[in-house]
Motif scaffolding. Structure first.
Motif, PDB file in Angstrom:
ATOM      1  N   ASP A   1       4.137  54.312  60.958  1.00 28.80           N
ATOM      2  CA  ASP A   1       2.881  53.582  61.154  1.00 28.80           C
ATOM      3  C   ASP A   1       2.088  54.177  62.319  1.00 28.80           C
ATOM      4  O   ASP A   1       0.849  54.245  62.276  1.00 28.80           O
ATOM      5  CB  ASP A   1       3.166  52.097  61.395  1.00 28.80           C
TER       6      ASP A   1
ATOM      7  N   ASN B   1       7.499  50.172  60.613  1.00 28.74           N
ATOM      8  CA  ASN B   1       8.375  49.267  61.387  1.00 28.74           C
ATOM      9  C   ASN B   1       7.573  48.518  62.452  1.00 28.74           C
ATOM     10  O   ASN B   1       8.139  47.859  63.317  1.00 28.74           O
ATOM     11  CB  ASN B   1       9.535  50.042  62.028  1.00 28.74           C
TER      12      ASN B   1
ATOM     13  N   ILE C   1       6.071  49.476  65.047  1.00 26.56           N
ATOM     14  CA  ILE C   1       6.400  49.865  66.433  1.00 26.56           C
ATOM     15  C   ILE C   1       6.477  51.398  66.511  1.00 26.56           C
ATOM     16  O   ILE C   1       6.619  52.053  65.486  1.00 26.56           O
ATOM     17  CB  ILE C   1       7.764  49.233  66.864  1.00 26.56           C
ATOM     18  N   TYR C   2       6.374  51.945  67.717  1.00 30.51           N
ATOM     19  CA  TYR C   2       6.714  53.356  67.913  1.00 30.51           C
ATOM     20  C   TYR C   2       8.214  53.391  68.198  1.00 30.51           C
ATOM     21  O   TYR C   2       8.649  52.988  69.288  1.00 30.51           O
ATOM     22  CB  TYR C   2       5.993  53.939  69.126  1.00 30.51           C
ATOM     23  N   GLY C   3       9.002  53.864  67.262  1.00 29.71           N
ATOM     24  CA  GLY C   3      10.456  53.885  67.436  1.00 29.71           C
ATOM     25  C   GLY C   3      10.905  55.059  68.307  1.00 29.71           C
ATOM     26  O   GLY C   3      11.606  54.888  69.304  1.00 29.71           O
TER      27      GLY C   3
END
Ligand code: TPP
Ligand code: SF4
Ligand code: MG
Length: 294
Positions: free
Chosen positions: A97, A125, A127-129
């Motif tokens: 995303d 998700n 979020i920045y994973g």
């Protein structure tokens, strides 16, 4: 065994061992993609998987195919270029995303408009994973993260709505907890001639666990939903109380590769009738001027 006779099994699509955290939704998305490729019997040497940067964007390494781990946010122009240069390839652009809707957002509506015959799989998700848990453009308002320690003030981007707004020719949403449905959506996306966008809700267990939200709010689109009805699709996209899954919209539009081929033929025809000075020099030197039929 000839290429015609070869039957590809699931293991033929396996690349390096994934290094995602245990429980990451991306494992199931990868499985769904490999199953869809096997179902369609795509030869690994006729497949290109192109990504940006992020945990999800590591996916080309885990698939046995041509792969390109591009710079952050640039998977779409690269994938579209690969398809134009080699229309024979099955081309998948993939990423997260953040990669798709933050740094890469400028490419999304324009790729939708050009309609290259590729599939774009976004593992969302919210979020920045990879960079350890900052808000992304799809993080919901109020979310507490490393970059929003009190609360996120921003309205989230609605990727399905954005795709529909620009008349994306195939728009679908799946969830990593339903591999069967996601596999089916990816098969349909690859079979669709044109730009196919598939949003796969894929929770990040480490930095933003959305498993419960995905389980509690996801709902299959009704069987009688008309996939050619754009306004009907927009109605479901705007209903954010429910996370509708399935094919929202599907329409046949000329693809970038079709238009490019047509334009090449038109240019050749024009040049055959009235050769450009460069072509005259080429012909005088003994070169064969290509025609629209050669
Ligand atoms: C030009 C540039 N800016 C910033 C970064 C740092 N960066 C790497 S991945 C990433 C975000 C990834 O988030 P997402 O696409 O959602 O992938 P996820 O890790 O959640 O799967 C950022 C900001 C970078 N690699 N390159
Ligand atoms: S940090 Fe999140 S997105 Fe990245 S591998 Fe771990 S669980 Fe998956
Ligand atoms: Mg992400």
């Amino acid at each position: 065994m000839s290429e015609q006779q070869q039957e590809y099994s699931l293991k033929d699509y396996k690349g390096l061992m994934p290094i995602w955290c245990p429980g990451c939704g991306d494992f199931s998305v990868l499985m769904a993609l490999q199953k869809a490729l096997q179902h369609r019997q795509v030869a690994p040497h006729k497949l290109a998987v192109i990504s940006g940067i992020g945990c999800s964007s590591r996916i080309p390494h885990f698939i046995n195919a041509y792969g390109f781990h591009m710079v952050h946010g640039r998977s779409l122009p690269s994938a579209a270029a690969v398809k134009v240069v080699n229309p024979e390839l099955e081309v998948i652009a993939a990423g997260g995303d953040g990669d798709g809707f933050a740094i890469g957002m400028g490419h999304f509506p324009h790729t939708v408009r050009r309609n290259p015959n590729i599939t774009y799989l976004v593992m969302d998700n919210e979020i920045y994973g990879l960079t350890k848990g900052q808000t992304s453009p799809t993080s919901h308002t109020g979310l507490v993260t490393k970059t929003t320690p009190w609360e996120n003030a921003d309205e989230p981007i609605n990727p399905i709505m954005t795709a529909l707004a620009h008349n994306c020719s195939f728009v679908a949403r799946g969830i990593s907890t339903d591999v069967k449905q996601l596999t089916q959506l990816l098969i349909e996306a690859m079979e669709h001639p044109g730009f196919s966008f598939v949003q796969a809700m894929s929770p990040c267990l480490t930095f933003h666990d959305t498993y419960e939200m995905v389980r509690n709010t996801s709902k299959d689109l009704p069987e009688d939903h008309d996939v050619t009805d754009r306004l009907g699709a927009i109605k479901y996209a705007l209903d954010t109380d429910n996370m509708w899954t399935g094919v929202f919209y599907k329409v046949r539009r000329p693809t970038l590769d079709e238009v490019t081929t047509r334009n090449k033929l038109k240019a050749l025809e024009r040049n055959t009738k009235s050769p450009t000075p460069l072509m005259k020099i080429y012909a005088d030197m003994g070169g064969k001027v290509p025609t629209s039929t050669s």
